[in-house]
Scaffold this active site. Structure first.
Site, PDB file in Angstrom:
ATOM      1  CB  THR A  26      -0.933   0.029   1.225  1.00 56.09           C
ATOM      2  OG1 THR A  26      -0.151   0.059   2.417  1.00 56.09           O
ATOM      3  CG2 THR A  26      -1.852  -1.179   1.246  1.00 56.09           C
ATOM      4  CG  ASP A  27      -1.089   4.832  -1.514  1.00 58.40           C
ATOM      5  OD1 ASP A  27      -1.797   4.634  -0.496  1.00 58.40           O
ATOM      6  OD2 ASP A  27      -1.543   5.278  -2.570  1.00 58.40           O
ATOM      7  CG  LEU A  28       0.776   8.729   3.383  1.00 55.44           C
ATOM      8  CD1 LEU A  28       1.700   8.347   4.542  1.00 55.44           C
ATOM      9  CD2 LEU A  28       1.074  10.149   2.938  1.00 55.44           C
ATOM     10  CB  THR A  29      -4.082   6.823   1.142  1.00 54.82           C
ATOM     11  OG1 THR A  29      -4.029   5.931   0.019  1.00 54.82           O
ATOM     12  CG2 THR A  29      -3.538   8.191   0.770  1.00 54.82           C
TER      13      THR A  29
END
Length: 148
Positions: A26-29
């Site tokens: 996943t990314d930051l979100t």
């Protein structure tokens, strides 16, 4: 050395490969980073070959060659998130002497998250296209979707 068993399974002409979204995906979100879908698709294609009885590693190590992705068209429909359980559904839509076209969908339950059309070309160890091994063609022929 014995080949590992496939993790997914065929149901009719479709191959199903399950996976879970981990933090590293996943990314930051907390949404799956777009490039990781390509990894999911690759894992599912590799598993599909194992399930069809094809040993890519032995063929490559024997000097026969390997697949290389020539073209991929990817469409994103909805995001996957941390801890989601996903299924990659793959099927062969065309088989040619030196290539195969695979259509793949990434699903969360009945929701389509992403879909792709992938053309994989069989290449020699020097990178030149060549005919797929006859036993690969024989394994694939009954799995090609007609009319898709």
């Amino acid at each position: 050395m014995h080949a590992l068993p496939a993790l997914g399974r065929f149901e009719g002409l479709e191959h199903y490969f399950g996976l879970r979204v981990y933090f590293e995906d996943t990314d930051l979100t907390g949404v799956v980073y777009h490039a990781n879908y390509l990894r999911y698709l690759e894992r599912a294609r590799s598993d599909m070959l194992l399930a069809a009885g094809i040993d890519q590693r032995a063929t490559f190590e024997g000097g026969g060659g390997a697949y290389a992705v020539r073209d991929i068209a990817m469409r994103y429909r909805a995001p996957a998130r941390l801890s989601d359980e996903l299924v990659v559904v793959s099927h062969l839509s065309a088989l040619r002497p030196a290539a195969v076209i695979i259509q793949q969908r990434v699903m969360r339950g009945t929701l389509l998250l992403a879909e792709a059309d992938v053309e994989a070309v069989f290449v020699s160890p020097t990178g030149r296209p060549r005919r797929q091994p006859a036993h690969w063609m024989a394994a694939f022929e009954p799995l090609v979707s007609k009319g898709n």
